[in-house]
Motif scaffolding. Structure first.
Motif, PDB file in Angstrom:
ATOM      1  N   ARG A  66     -23.572  15.602   6.405  1.00  0.00           N
ATOM      2  CA  ARG A  66     -22.853  16.282   5.299  1.00  0.00           C
ATOM      3  C   ARG A  66     -21.394  16.515   5.683  1.00  0.00           C
ATOM      4  O   ARG A  66     -20.491  16.277   4.891  1.00  0.00           O
ATOM      5  N   GLU A  67     -21.182  16.975   6.911  1.00  0.00           N
ATOM      6  CA  GLU A  67     -19.812  17.238   7.359  1.00  0.00           C
ATOM      7  C   GLU A  67     -19.012  15.933   7.425  1.00  0.00           C
ATOM      8  O   GLU A  67     -17.869  15.869   6.968  1.00  0.00           O
ATOM      9  N   PHE A  68     -19.631  14.914   7.966  1.00  0.00           N
ATOM     10  CA  PHE A  68     -18.989  13.606   8.060  1.00  0.00           C
ATOM     11  C   PHE A  68     -18.597  13.124   6.657  1.00  0.00           C
ATOM     12  O   PHE A  68     -17.464  12.699   6.415  1.00  0.00           O
ATOM     13  N   ALA A  69     -19.536  13.227   5.737  1.00  0.00           N
ATOM     14  CA  ALA A  69     -19.297  12.738   4.368  1.00  0.00           C
ATOM     15  C   ALA A  69     -18.192  13.546   3.699  1.00  0.00           C
ATOM     16  O   ALA A  69     -17.362  13.001   2.965  1.00  0.00           O
ATOM     17  N   ARG A  70     -18.162  14.837   3.965  1.00  0.00           N
ATOM     18  CA  ARG A  70     -17.125  15.686   3.368  1.00  0.00           C
ATOM     19  C   ARG A  70     -15.738  15.222   3.828  1.00  0.00           C
ATOM     20  O   ARG A  70     -14.807  15.094   3.028  1.00  0.00           O
ATOM     21  N   GLN A  71     -15.620  14.947   5.116  1.00  0.00           N
ATOM     22  CA  GLN A  71     -14.342  14.504   5.671  1.00  0.00           C
ATOM     23  C   GLN A  71     -13.916  13.162   5.078  1.00  0.00           C
ATOM     24  O   GLN A  71     -12.767  12.979   4.685  1.00  0.00           O
ATOM     25  N   VAL A  72     -14.859  12.234   5.017  1.00  0.00           N
ATOM     26  CA  VAL A  72     -14.531  10.896   4.492  1.00  0.00           C
ATOM     27  C   VAL A  72     -14.149  11.006   3.021  1.00  0.00           C
ATOM     28  O   VAL A  72     -13.165  10.399   2.567  1.00  0.00           O
ATOM     29  N   THR A  73     -14.905  11.785   2.266  1.00  0.00           N
ATOM     30  CA  THR A  73     -14.660  11.914   0.828  1.00  0.00           C
ATOM     31  C   THR A  73     -13.307  12.559   0.570  1.00  0.00           C
ATOM     32  O   THR A  73     -12.573  12.152  -0.328  1.00  0.00           O
ATOM     33  N   GLU A  74     -12.982  13.574   1.371  1.00  0.00           N
ATOM     34  CA  GLU A  74     -11.678  14.240   1.216  1.00  0.00           C
ATOM     35  C   GLU A  74     -10.521  13.270   1.389  1.00  0.00           C
ATOM     36  O   GLU A  74      -9.478  13.412   0.767  1.00  0.00           O
ATOM     37  N   ARG A  75     -10.742  12.273   2.243  1.00  0.00           N
ATOM     38  CA  ARG A  75      -9.685  11.282   2.470  1.00  0.00           C
ATOM     39  C   ARG A  75      -9.682  10.196   1.399  1.00  0.00           C
ATOM     40  O   ARG A  75      -8.871   9.278   1.453  1.00  0.00           O
ATOM     41  N   GLY A  76     -10.705  10.219   0.551  1.00  0.00           N
ATOM     42  CA  GLY A  76     -10.738   9.209  -0.505  1.00  0.00           C
ATOM     43  C   GLY A  76     -11.737   8.088  -0.266  1.00  0.00           C
ATOM     44  O   GLY A  76     -11.754   7.099  -1.004  1.00  0.00           O
ATOM     45  N   GLY A  77     -12.565   8.219   0.775  1.00  0.00           N
ATOM     46  CA  GLY A  77     -13.598   7.209   1.027  1.00  0.00           C
ATOM     47  C   GLY A  77     -14.903   7.603   0.354  1.00  0.00           C
ATOM     48  O   GLY A  77     -15.014   8.684  -0.236  1.00  0.00           O
ATOM     49  N   LYS A  78     -15.886   6.713   0.431  1.00  0.00           N
ATOM     50  CA  LYS A  78     -17.186   6.984  -0.190  1.00  0.00           C
ATOM     51  C   LYS A  78     -18.280   6.844   0.860  1.00  0.00           C
ATOM     52  O   LYS A  78     -18.240   5.929   1.688  1.00  0.00           O
ATOM     53  N   VAL A  79     -19.251   7.750   0.795  1.00  0.00           N
ATOM     54  CA  VAL A  79     -20.375   7.680   1.737  1.00  0.00           C
ATOM     55  C   VAL A  79     -21.661   7.544   0.953  1.00  0.00           C
ATOM     56  O   VAL A  79     -21.911   8.303   0.020  1.00  0.00           O
ATOM     57  N   PHE A  80     -22.456   6.560   1.318  1.00  0.00           N
ATOM     58  CA  PHE A  80     -23.754   6.378   0.675  1.00  0.00           C
ATOM     59  C   PHE A  80     -24.848   6.622   1.709  1.00  0.00           C
ATOM     60  O   PHE A  80     -24.844   6.042   2.785  1.00  0.00           O
ATOM     61  N   PHE A  81     -25.775   7.521   1.365  1.00  0.00           N
ATOM     62  CA  PHE A  81     -26.899   7.807   2.257  1.00  0.00           C
ATOM     63  C   PHE A  81     -28.040   6.861   1.893  1.00  0.00           C
ATOM     64  O   PHE A  81     -28.628   6.994   0.817  1.00  0.00           O
ATOM     65  N   ALA A  82     -28.309   5.898   2.757  1.00  0.00           N
ATOM     66  CA  ALA A  82     -29.337   4.905   2.458  1.00  0.00           C
ATOM     67  C   ALA A  82     -30.637   5.289   3.142  1.00  0.00           C
ATOM     68  O   ALA A  82     -30.711   5.294   4.373  1.00  0.00           O
ATOM     69  N   SER A  83     -31.646   5.615   2.348  1.00  0.00           N
ATOM     70  CA  SER A  83     -32.898   6.046   2.957  1.00  0.00           C
ATOM     71  C   SER A  83     -33.633   4.847   3.561  1.00  0.00           C
ATOM     72  O   SER A  83     -34.334   4.980   4.548  1.00  0.00           O
ATOM     73  N   SER A  84     -33.463   3.679   2.975  1.00  0.00           N
ATOM     74  CA  SER A  84     -34.204   2.515   3.457  1.00  0.00           C
ATOM     75  C   SER A  84     -33.286   1.309   3.575  1.00  0.00           C
ATOM     76  O   SER A  84     -32.158   1.326   3.084  1.00  0.00           O
ATOM     77  N   ALA A  85     -33.809   0.257   4.171  1.00  0.00           N
ATOM     78  CA  ALA A  85     -33.049  -0.987   4.292  1.00  0.00           C
ATOM     79  C   ALA A  85     -32.725  -1.521   2.898  1.00  0.00           C
ATOM     80  O   ALA A  85     -31.594  -1.965   2.639  1.00  0.00           O
ATOM     81  N   ALA A  86     -33.684  -1.453   2.000  1.00  0.00           N
ATOM     82  CA  ALA A  86     -33.476  -1.992   0.653  1.00  0.00           C
ATOM     83  C   ALA A  86     -32.356  -1.234  -0.061  1.00  0.00           C
ATOM     84  O   ALA A  86     -31.499  -1.841  -0.718  1.00  0.00           O
ATOM     85  N   ALA A  87     -32.350   0.095   0.083  1.00  0.00           N
ATOM     86  CA  ALA A  87     -31.310   0.900  -0.578  1.00  0.00           C
ATOM     87  C   ALA A  87     -29.936   0.509  -0.040  1.00  0.00           C
ATOM     88  O   ALA A  87     -28.968   0.387  -0.805  1.00  0.00           O
ATOM     89  N   ALA A  88     -29.848   0.283   1.267  1.00  0.00           N
ATOM     90  CA  ALA A  88     -28.567  -0.087   1.868  1.00  0.00           C
ATOM     91  C   ALA A  88     -28.113  -1.457   1.360  1.00  0.00           C
ATOM     92  O   ALA A  88     -26.960  -1.643   0.978  1.00  0.00           O
ATOM     93  N   ARG A  89     -29.032  -2.402   1.330  1.00  0.00           N
ATOM     94  CA  ARG A  89     -28.700  -3.759   0.860  1.00  0.00           C
ATOM     95  C   ARG A  89     -28.199  -3.730  -0.578  1.00  0.00           C
ATOM     96  O   ARG A  89     -27.194  -4.355  -0.919  1.00  0.00           O
ATOM     97  N   ASP A  90     -28.920  -2.984  -1.421  1.00  0.00           N
ATOM     98  CA  ASP A  90     -28.558  -2.947  -2.841  1.00  0.00           C
ATOM     99  C   ASP A  90     -27.171  -2.359  -3.031  1.00  0.00           C
ATOM    100  O   ASP A  90     -26.388  -2.831  -3.849  1.00  0.00           O
ATOM    101  N   TYR A  91     -26.883  -1.299  -2.282  1.00  0.00           N
ATOM    102  CA  TYR A  91     -25.570  -0.649  -2.422  1.00  0.00           C
ATOM    103  C   TYR A  91     -24.449  -1.603  -2.024  1.00  0.00           C
ATOM    104  O   TYR A  91     -23.446  -1.746  -2.717  1.00  0.00           O
ATOM    105  N   ILE A  92     -24.645  -2.279  -0.894  1.00  0.00           N
ATOM    106  CA  ILE A  92     -23.602  -3.188  -0.398  1.00  0.00           C
ATOM    107  C   ILE A  92     -23.395  -4.335  -1.387  1.00  0.00           C
ATOM    108  O   ILE A  92     -22.259  -4.713  -1.697  1.00  0.00           O
ATOM    109  N   LEU A  93     -24.503  -4.850  -1.919  1.00  0.00           N
ATOM    110  CA  LEU A  93     -24.400  -5.925  -2.913  1.00  0.00           C
ATOM    111  C   LEU A  93     -23.623  -5.456  -4.144  1.00  0.00           C
ATOM    112  O   LEU A  93     -22.756  -6.168  -4.666  1.00  0.00           O
ATOM    113  N   LYS A  94     -23.927  -4.223  -4.566  1.00  0.00           N
ATOM    114  CA  LYS A  94     -23.269  -3.678  -5.757  1.00  0.00           C
ATOM    115  C   LYS A  94     -21.752  -3.590  -5.530  1.00  0.00           C
ATOM    116  O   LYS A  94     -20.958  -4.008  -6.379  1.00  0.00           O
TER     117      LYS A  94
END
Lengths: 722, 178
Positions: A66-94
């Motif tokens: 949460r802290e990591f994501a807050r810092q990245v988001t404040e700088r304008g980046g995006k953090v995606f929490f991928a629970s599974s391999a499939a979720a990570a793959r789908d996000y990257i593809l998107k």
């Protein structure tokens, strides 16, 4: 039993001399250069620091995320929490599709291999280019597997690489490494400049600042995160550390442990989006982080396996693993190889997938010595084996042997006695069985020991009476090998200790220590034997319990208290026994030089010492044994190279993986022969079986003796050691 | 460690990692010495403006010595032979250069050309990594892109044979000034 695929990969690897040659050459030089690069540093303190940082982080990943994501988001980046391999793959593809990306450059990332990202993206018409040289070479060779975590193409000779490059370019390429590296630079530079998306992994991620840290030598990490207008960093929760200063010890240990470098050429720390060139103009980059769970949070909640999340992926453990050097990362079957890999695979894939990889661990504990994150890999592998066995059950033959025989000392005794009478046609009265009908793989390169005609427990009754006023009362715990195969070691110990003024008894009712069951993943049988042996040894009312087998000593000292830890009464009894356990050679060291009966020893005999794994790395008695031997008249101790390398015994390992066991033995025998010694001393009856068997098949006159036998012959009997 | 010891250690370690070092004493004509070392490396230069570059008059000197100097623009540093970048700090223990490379030009000039000339004030050498990180932690917001560079780009991926110059520069010349 190992799956067919696994067995096939194993046989293929074992029959590949260039693979083995490359890995062995690397491993040999690694040991030396690692030592140099850590010289003058307090390695123990360093790894304690890393272990503490990573264990703390593993206890609160979600908070750190949460802290990591807050810092990245404040700088304008995006953090995606991928629970599974499939979720990570789908996000990257998107993300890739949103930016109409057709080409991607990747800088080596285990996490993307773990989730099989390339195949997924290629399936959607997006081409992925690996930019780490070795990864790129492998990518140009469909079907080829990485052989090492840090140096994936270490097994390829330059001629092979030249052939791959020639095919790729459609023109002949000479096997000149410098030139081939130039070709890679030129070809991949184009890819960097054209790619719409760069994907990287991370070596460390800092919650405090939201920083992703990447270490590379080639510079591909820097280019993949500098040139393309979009960057996605993909990594697991285990890379998180709380604070920026936490990276200091990790960066000190990681390159030193991985490739014996003080630091990698590039250490890149990325925090949020930074400027990038897009359509000829400078603008902000789009920055994404995919934080991968895929079994990690479950692992962090597991009281046993949480420890494995301390791993910093340096691969030092595989660099020193004698089995890995023979089989390579290609055999394990999953992206994470070696002992640590099997543990990670159990959580990131499944327990079933980890069944074969974990079985390759021979338990020599060399990895535990060098792990910069202080992960006790061999013990975790054993805990993993227990879970595999719990799920899949023991193979029938193991079950019958362990639970039907080993667990019952009376039955075992009767069976062994019967077998010792029936073995005649095989042993022909010799101490060895040189060939087994139908099972010649087990006796190839190594004779098996014949069973003794009379076990130690029977002989003990006849051994000399105790001294009048004993200095101490000792109970001997023999363990199976001394009892049934080498009772003469026990006799030597009885004679030596009595001469030293101690009373020594053989408590009735003792049985196997349970180690074979522990190593087979059957702790219930060990637990049963623990109670039985504790009761037997308590009955002797001794001051010390003497062992002459390090595997037994480890069971009595460490495994019993752990296994009985939850039972209040038994736990106390186990601890009180553990406190009394003493290795024979250690006891001799404490009692002082043993008295000698008669005459002067003849000219000193050259003796070399083989460190057994448990004796050195579990009991830490390797120097004690050497001191005892050095003090012994008639013995000239000469060191052998690689004295601490496993001889390849490992109990049932010799049956399960006879080819690996034999290869380890061959190397050990070469080292022994190089010394010119006439006798090899060791403190482990298991190593005795292996070394004697190997030397017998070679027809070598070199004798292998337990330290107790050396002392007995050289000192007490004033006989020549030979 | 005194500052001259730090500097000595830094140079020794940087050289051990495959970099070249050039120490320019105060009062010496820095630009001339740098240019002399650059001659064999090529003529196209990607130059990142910085206080130190200004101070030693490097841009004018390069132009006077007939180097082709680019300072910005589309495809910056892509076709240059040499990139010139000032770094913030040196780490003595490992011979490492450190800079806040959030500015895109710094990253491109120090990575794309085959040679990199790194300028560093010799008083800016710190003992170790911890000191270097503390420096940035204390200086306010953490940089967007902090880069540490030690020696040239390298690989040992083919037969473990050390080869320099993969994706980054094959030559790293560290110029320590005053």
């Amino acid at each position: 039993m190992a799956s067919r695929d696994f067995q096939q990969r194993l046989q293929k690897a074992l029959q590949n001399p260039s693979l083995r040659g490359a890995l062995e050459r690397f491993a040999d030089s690694y040991v030396v250069s690692r030592e140099q690069v850590f010289a003058g540093r307090d390695f123990q303190a360093l790894r304690e620091r890393i272990a503490a940082i990573k264990a703390d982080a593993a206890g609160r990943y979600e908070e750190l995320a949460r802290e990591f994501a807050r810092q990245v988001t404040e700088r304008g980046g995006k953090v995606f929490f991928a629970s599974s391999a499939a979720a990570a793959r789908d996000y990257i593809l998107k993300v890739a599709q949103e930016h109409r990306v057709t080409e991607i450059v990747k800088s080596k990332s285990f996490a993307t291999e773990e989730i099989h990202l390339n195949e997924h993206l290629e399936g959607h018409g997006i081409r992925c280019f690996e930019t780490d040289l070795a990864e790129w070479i492998l990518q140009l060779m469909p079907g080829e597997r990485p052989s090492h975590m840090v140096m994936p193409a270490i097994h390829l000779p330059k001629e092979e690489v030249a052939r791959v490059f020639s095919n790729y370019l459609g023109e002949p390429v000479e096997p000149d490494i410098k030139n081939m590296v130039r070709i890679a630079r030129r070809e991949l530079r184009e890819r960097f400049l054209r790619a719409g998306l760069g994907i990287s992994g991370a070596n460390i991620a800092v919650a405090e600042t939201g920083t992703v840290i990447i270490c590379t030598n080639e510079g591909n990490g820097r280019l993949a995160t500098t040139v393309p207008p979009v960057h996605i960093a993909v990594f697991g929760y285990e890379k998180l550390v709380p604070r920026m200063m936490d990276v200091v010890p990790i960066l000190e240990a990681l390159p030193r442990s991985g490739t014996a470098q003080p630091i990698t050429s590039y250490v890149t720390m990325i925090t949020g989006p930074v400027p990038v060139e897009r359509d000829g103009r400078e603008g902000p980059k789009e920055f994404h982080v995919v934080l991968l769970d895929n079994g990690r949070l479950k692992m962090a909640a597991d009281p046993v396996f949480k420890e494995a999340l301390q791993c910093i992926r340096c691969a030092a453990c595989t660099n020193v693993c004698p089995v890995f050097q023979l089989v390579s990362g290609q055999v394990y079957g999953f992206i994470y190889s070696g002992g640590i890999g099997s543990i990670l695979t159990a959580f990131f894939n499944s327990l079933a997938d980890a069944a074969d990889p974990q079985s390759l661990c021979i338990g020599c504990r060399r990895c535990a010595e060098v792990c910069p994150a202080h992960v006790n890999i061999p013990d975790l592998v054993l805990r993993l084996r227990e879970r595999v066995v719990k799920e899949q059950g023991l193979p029938l033959s193991y079950r019958a042997a362990l639970r039907g025989v080993v667990a019952h000392p009376g039955r075992m005794y009767t069976l062994v006695k019967a077998a010792s009478r029936l073995q005649g046609p095989l042993s022909r009265g010799q101490p060895f069985i040189r060939r087994l009908p139908f099972f010649d793989n087990f006796t190839r390169g190594r004779s098996l020991p014949a069973l003794a005609r009379e076990p130690l427990r029977d002989r003990a009754r006849r051994l000399a009476p105790p001294p009048e006023r004993p200095r101490l009362r000792a109970a001997f715990y023999s363990g199976c090998v001394i009892d049934f195969m080498y009772p003469e070691i026990g006799e030597a110990i009885f004679a030596l200790l009595r001469e030293a003024g101690a009373e020594i008894v053989f408590p009735a009712g003792q049985g196997c220590c349970g180690a074979p069951a522990s190593y087979a993943g059957d702790p219930d049988t060990t637990l049963h034997l623990a109670r039985l042996n504790i009761a037997s040894l308590e009955g002797a009312g001794a001051d010390v319990v003497v062992t002459a087998c390090p595997t037994c000593a480890v069971a009595l000292k460490y495994d019993y208290p752990r296994l009985l830890g939850r039972d209040e009464v038994w736990s106390r009894r186990a601890q009180s026994l553990a406190a009394k356990v003493k290795d024979f050679t250690e006891l001799v060291g404490e009692l002082g030089p043993l008295p000698r009966l008669q005459g002067e020893a003849e000219a000193a005999v050259k003796v070399t010492y083989h460190d057994s794994c448990h004796y050195k790395r579990h009991l830490h008695l390797d120097q004690v044994a050497r001191e005892v031997l050095r003090e012994q008249a008639g013995v000239e101790l000469v060191e052998m190279a690689e004295s601490e390398r496993c001889c390849g015994f490992g109990g049932s390992y010799t049956l399960k993986y006879p080819e690996i066991s034999r290869a380890l033995l061959e190397r050990k025998l070469r080292r022994i022969q190089e010394t010119g010694a006439k006798v090899v001393a060791t403190d482990c009856p298991g190593c005795l079986i292996q070394l004697r068997g190997g030397l017998d098949q070679k027809g070598s006159p070199i004798r292998v003796m337990h330290t107790a036998e050396v002392l007995y012959r050289a000192g007490f009997k004033a006989e020549r050691v030979e | 460690m005194g500052s001259s010891d730090l500097l000595t250690t830094f140079c020794r370690q940087a050289e051990a990692m495959g970099a070249q070092t050039l120490c320019v004493a105060e009062g010496e004509k820095a630009a001339d010495r740098i240019i002399a070392s650059m001659r064999p490396l090529g003529s196209r230069v990607a130059l990142v403006a910085s206080p130190l570059v200004e101070e030693i008059g490097l841009e004018e000197a390069l132009a006077g010595a007939e180097f082709e100097v680019e300072k910005e623009g589309r495809d910056f540093a892509r076709h240059a032979d040499i990139g010139i970048v000032e770094f913030d700090l040196g780490i003595a223990e490992t011979g490492t250069l450190v800079h806040d490379a959030t500015d895109l030009k710094k990253r491109l000039a120090s990575m794309l050309p085959l040679h990199c000339v790194a300028l560093l004030r010799s008083g800016k050498v710190v003992p170790d990594m911890a000191e270097a990180l503390s420096f940035y932690l204390k200086s306010g917001q953490w940089p967007g892109y902090l880069a540490m560079v030690t020696g040239p780009s390298r690989t040992a991926d083919i037969e473990r044979s050390l080869t320099i110059g993969v994706h980054g520069p094959e030559g790293l010349l560290i110029v320590l000034l005053g």
